[in-house]
Structure formats: structure tokens, C-alpha cells
Design a protein around this motif. Structure first.
Motif, PDB file in Angstrom:
ATOM      1  N   CYS A  98     -57.281  47.997 -27.148  1.00 36.08           N
ATOM      2  CA  CYS A  98     -56.008  47.924 -26.554  1.00 36.08           C
ATOM      3  C   CYS A  98     -55.156  46.934 -27.322  1.00 36.08           C
ATOM      4  CB  CYS A  98     -56.464  47.427 -25.213  1.00 36.08           C
ATOM      5  SG  CYS A  98     -54.744  46.906 -24.235  1.00 36.08           S
ATOM      6  N   CYS A 151     -54.785  43.751 -24.651  1.00 38.45           N
ATOM      7  CA  CYS A 151     -55.711  42.642 -24.471  1.00 38.45           C
ATOM      8  C   CYS A 151     -56.717  42.836 -25.495  1.00 38.45           C
ATOM      9  CB  CYS A 151     -56.284  43.099 -23.169  1.00 38.45           C
ATOM     10  SG  CYS A 151     -57.147  44.287 -22.865  1.00 38.45           S
ATOM     11  N   CYS A 167     -55.813  50.140 -23.013  1.00 37.43           N
ATOM     12  CA  CYS A 167     -56.783  50.392 -22.122  1.00 37.43           C
ATOM     13  C   CYS A 167     -56.220  50.680 -20.814  1.00 37.43           C
ATOM     14  CB  CYS A 167     -57.560  48.969 -21.954  1.00 37.43           C
ATOM     15  SG  CYS A 167     -56.607  47.747 -20.764  1.00 37.43           S
ATOM     16  N   ASP A 219     -53.879  48.091 -18.466  1.00 36.06           N
ATOM     17  CA  ASP A 219     -52.667  47.925 -19.442  1.00 36.06           C
ATOM     18  C   ASP A 219     -51.712  48.898 -19.324  1.00 36.06           C
ATOM     19  OD1 ASP A 219     -53.070  45.100 -19.655  1.00 36.06           O
ATOM     20  OD2 ASP A 219     -54.271  45.283 -21.280  1.00 36.06           O
TER      21      ASP A 219
HETATM   22 ZN   LIG Z   1     -55.684  46.069 -22.438  1.00 38.51          ZN
END
Ligand SMILES: [Zn+2]
Length: 284
Positions: A188, A191, A228, A231
């Protein structure tokens, strides 16, 4: 052999019939001469043949419960051994994970002959294992027919018809989306998390300026983030935004970090601006 092609074969319409497997292969609709699943575990499955040879298959038309490969007596259609999530079964699992389109062909038996009919493009909605009719473990895949495009003259994706989530996933699985996810190794960009699954890593390609009317964002790498699912939702619904300097901000204005970048993938700030203007509500 040319590279694996996902999706419709240009010029071949749903309902087109072929006299035999050789003709199917020649047309590029389903290339293996005998195997019912065409695919590789790292690439995904590009086509399958529904031949009536597996006793646990169920064909509802637009929804197909398809039994994976292996452990089957071709003469009787009965399972004689357990199946494993490997090889071509893993290819179908990969198609599910990445939302790749799978061409489906049905074997149609007549009184004196048989033929193969192209049933169009399906998506792999989910997969699971269970004990089949003959008492052996099998892997099954739920395939759902792709909706017909609303306007065949338009290149705009059909975002407003049935199966919306599914259509979105298909669209996000264009070649360019795959490329972006591969560049980030499915981590991601917000993150850094990469979700591992038995069929491989999972990530989602988020179009910054969305595809489809009225946004009509382009399907280019500069307009795609590798995210991800959490997110992705935060971004799509305006809880996250990204400044032109690639700082990741909460809607309330807190700096959460810097967007993770990798060589070969640039973001165009015009799309970030579009996203901020259209999807991030002002704090009142
Ligand atoms: Zn993420």
C-alpha cells in the motif's frame, strides 16, 4: 505462443460457436488442446471450458459454480481423488484476487454432435473447498457473467449497472493497474502493508480521478494508486487526500505520512487536485 490475453478476443462475439477444441484454440478463445483451465499461477486464468465433465459443476447461466482441475475420471465425470489449490486452480484463484476477466466456453452436446459456444467474459467472485459428491475434496469457483456495456459506441466503462462492485474490480484490473501493483510489489502506498493470501499478495488499484462518467479519469499509471482495501475506502470516500508534494493528509488536515513511491511510477498532480476538489468535503 503469443502472450496470454485477458478479456474478449476482438471480433469474437458472445454466442459464437466452434466445431471443436482445435478451432477454439486457433481463434485464441481457449488455447490448451485438452486442459479445461487456461492459465498460470502467477498470471491468472484467461479462459475455461465448461464441459460437463465434473459432477459438482453447477451452471445457472450467468452464474457458474465451477470445479477446479484434478482428481477426476474423464470417462465418468466422477471425482476419484482430492484436488489441491495448485497449478491451474491457483490460476483461477489469482484471477479472483486480481479481478481478472475469464473467457468462458460451454461444450454444447447435440443429438449427434457437439460444439463449443463462447459464453463471454466472467469474473471469479470467490472460491472455496468442500467435499464433493464422491467424497473427495474439491475446489470450486463462483463465476459471474460480466454485464454488457451500456453503450457500445462509448469507451466509458459501464459503472452504473448491475454488479457494480464486480465491474469496478474488473476495470481496476486492467493491464496498467496490474503493472502499478507489480511495481509496488502489492504494498500500500499509504501504509506500506501488503496482504498475503494463499493465492499471492493482494492490493487494489485506485483510480485517483475515477473512471467512467462523469469523471472520465484515464486508465494510466499516473492516475493510479496501489492501496490496501482500508486506505482505498478512505481515499475513495474522501477521508484521505494527497497534496501535490505527496504528503498524505487526513480530511481534518493532519499529516499522516508521505506517499510511498517506487521508481517507474509517477503520479500526476492534476489527478490529485481533481480528487481533492471532488471527493474531500470541507471541514465545517
Ligand atoms: Zn494501506
Amino acid at each position: 505462443m503469443p502472450a496470454r490475453h485477458f478479456g474478449d478476443i476482438p471480433g469474437i462475439l458472445k454466442g459464437t460457436t466452434f466445431p471443436d477444441r482445435h478451432a477454439l484454440a486457433q481463434a485464441g478463445v481457449h488455447r490448451p488442446p485438452q486442459a479445461s483451465i487456461s492459465g498460470g499461477r502467477n498470471e491468472g486464468a484467461d479462459s475455461i471450458v465448461l464441459s460437463g465433465g465434473y459432477e459438482d459443476d453447477v451452471d445457472f447461466g450467468d452464474v457458474i459454480i465451477y470445479t477446479g482441475h484434478g482428481g477426476n475420471n474423464a470417462a465418468t465425470g466422477k471425482q476419484v481423488a482430492d484436488q489441491a489449490l495448485e497449478d491451474r486452480n491457483l490460476a483461477l484463484a489469482k484471477s479472483c484476487l486480481e479481478g481478472l476477466p475469464v473467457r468462458v466456453v460451454r461444450r454444447v452436446s447435440g443429438p449427434s454432435s457437439e460444439r463449443y459456444e463462447y459464453a463471454g467474459v466472467f469474473s471469479v467472485d470467490s472460491y472455496w473447498s468442500k467435499v464433493g459428491r464422491s467424497g473427495f475434496f474439491i475446489w470450486q469457483f463462483r463465476l459471474i457473467a460480466a454485464p454488457e456495456p451500456l453503450d457500445e459506441q462509448s469507451d466509458a466503462p459501464p459503472l452504473t449497472i448491475r454488479g457494480q462492485v464486480f465491474v469496478q474490480r474488473i476495470i481496476r484490473s486492467t493491464l496498467v493497474a496490474q503493472t502499478v501493483k507489480d511495481l509496488h510489489k502489492h504494498a500500500c502506498q499509504v501504509c506500506g502493508q501488503c496482504i498475503e493470501t494463499p493465492a499471492g499478495p493482494y492490493a487494489e488499484a485506485a483510480h485517483i480521478q475515477p473512471l467512467g462518467s462523469p469523471h472520465n479519469g484515464p486508465d494510466v499509471a499516473e492516475n493510479i494508486l496501489c492501496l490496501c482495501p482500508n486506505d482505498h475506502v478512505r481515499f475513495d470516500f474522501g477521508e484521505l487526500m494527497i497534496r501535490d508534494d505527496l504528503a498524505v493528509m487526513s480530511r481534518a488536515g493532519a499529516t499522516l505520512g508521505i506517499l510511498r513511491m517506487v521508481p517507474g511510477h509517477k503520479i500526476d498532480s492534476a489527478y490529485l487536485d481533481y480528487h481533492r476538489k471532488h471527493f474531500v468535503p470541507a471541514i465545517s
